[in-house]
Design an enzyme around this catalytic site. Structure first.
Site, PDB file in Angstrom:
ATOM      1  N   LYS A 227      -6.434  -4.227   5.380  1.00  0.00           N
ATOM      2  CA  LYS A 227      -7.657  -4.891   5.811  1.00  0.00           C
ATOM      3  C   LYS A 227      -7.641  -6.371   5.413  1.00  0.00           C
ATOM      4  O   LYS A 227      -6.920  -6.787   4.500  1.00  0.00           O
ATOM      5  CB  LYS A 227      -8.876  -4.196   5.187  1.00  0.00           C
ATOM      6  CG  LYS A 227      -9.102  -2.769   5.680  1.00  0.00           C
ATOM      7  CD  LYS A 227      -9.596  -2.732   7.117  1.00  0.00           C
ATOM      8  CE  LYS A 227      -9.766  -1.315   7.662  1.00  0.00           C
ATOM      9  NZ  LYS A 227     -10.884  -0.586   7.057  1.00  0.00           N
ATOM     10  N   ARG A 269      -6.914   6.699   4.051  1.00  0.00           N
ATOM     11  CA  ARG A 269      -6.389   6.490   5.408  1.00  0.00           C
ATOM     12  C   ARG A 269      -5.483   5.262   5.362  1.00  0.00           C
ATOM     13  O   ARG A 269      -5.946   4.165   5.065  1.00  0.00           O
ATOM     14  CB  ARG A 269      -7.553   6.291   6.376  1.00  0.00           C
ATOM     15  CG  ARG A 269      -7.150   6.113   7.834  1.00  0.00           C
ATOM     16  CD  ARG A 269      -8.401   5.976   8.704  1.00  0.00           C
ATOM     17  NE  ARG A 269      -8.065   5.814  10.112  1.00  0.00           N
ATOM     18  CZ  ARG A 269      -7.822   4.648  10.703  1.00  0.00           C
ATOM     19  NH1 ARG A 269      -7.900   3.517   9.980  1.00  0.00           N
ATOM     20  NH2 ARG A 269      -7.518   4.581  11.985  1.00  0.00           N
TER      21      ARG A 269
END
Length: 287
Positions: A227, A269
């Protein structure tokens, strides 16, 4: 603790690694790498060899500013992969917010609906929504994620104030509403939505104070992999040459996944399955 899904009762006493398979040309990190059915299935098999416990198939990028994908296009990308991947012998999750896609993949035998909209999206005021699809299914698992605004606008005006109680309140309400429709609590996992309409500081507050999110009483999925917040705090020094094939956010992503598990996350994840699995083995060894 068990996560009940269509075909599997997933034991969450051990942290589960969910491997990301993006069947998209434009995902923020690996768009285009697995865009064909053949490439996506080869990646599924690779992730399983590396130790993935769950596969998560996605046919639409939800990176900041990403345009929506028409229903028929998403179905064309996802259904051939799901049809083959359900034979691989592991829980299969599909990352979608469209009720029609949810219904189609569940009909093919998918185990989990992973929805950034927490089942709120519908294509018309009187149309089908994801809550109906999940509630009508006898056993599928579901992951409800917090997202501020929508992918096209979420980073143009991020959340304000103390993010943790806001995220907790939203997720508790979404889970309780789903239980009110008859969905068993054991089918529900929550995701705080790292990067979805939150500032860098807010994202790390969700990690630092993750214990507060666990007070809702549901298992937590953490999605830190590659991210932008990772990049913001762990950017390599100028001129640094990474080893061939290594993503610059891989190591800090593994660190974030490890910290999330140490703070109680049941599922992580990730793009980088093998190094995450290795790191979790180290954590397990000290327990």
């Amino acid at each position: 603790m068990i996560w009940q899904t269509s075909r599997f009762s997933i034991d969450l006493s051990r942290p589960q690694v969910m491997g990301i398979v993006n069947v998209t040309p434009d995902s923020f990190s690996d768009g285009g790498q697995h865009a064909s059915t053949r490439a996506a299935l080869a990646h599924c098999e690779l992730l399983l060899k590396e130790g993935a416990d769950i596969l998560d198939i996605g046919g639409e990028s939800t990176r900041p500013g990403a345009p929506p994908v028409p229903l028929e296009q998403e179905l064309a990308r996802v259904l051939p992969v799901v049809r083959a991947a359900v034979t691989l012998g592991v829980p299969l999750s599909v990352d979608t917010y469209k009720p029609q896609v949810m219904q189609a993949v569940l009909d093919l035998g998918a185990d989990i609906v992973n929805d950034i909209w927490a089942l709120r999206w519908r294509d018309a005021p009187d149309g089908l929504d994801g809550r109906q699809v999940v509630a009508q299914h006898p056993a599928c698992g579901v992951c409800l994620m917090h997202m501020h605004r929508e992918p096209q606008t979420m980073q143009t005006a991020p959340m304000e104030g103390d993010v943790v109680p806001q995220v907790l309140s939203f997720l508790e309400r979404a889970a309780q509403e789903l239980q009110g429709l008859g969905v068993e609590k054991t089918r529900i996992v929550l995701d705080p939505g790292i990067g979805f309409g939150k500032t860098v500081a807010q994202n790390f507050a969700l990690l630092a104070r993750q214990a507060e999110l666990l007070t809702a009483g549901y298992p937590l999925l953490a999605g830190w992999s590659r991210k932008s917040s990772i990049g913001a705090v762990a950017r390599p020094p100028p001129g640094t040459a990474l080893p061939a094939g290594m993503h610059e956010r891989m190591v800090p992503s593994v660190a974030a996944a490890l910290l999330a598990v140490e703070r109680g996350a049941a599922v992580v994840r990730v793009h980088d399955v093998l190094p995450t699995v290795q790191a979790l083995k180290v954590l397990d060894a000290i327990k």
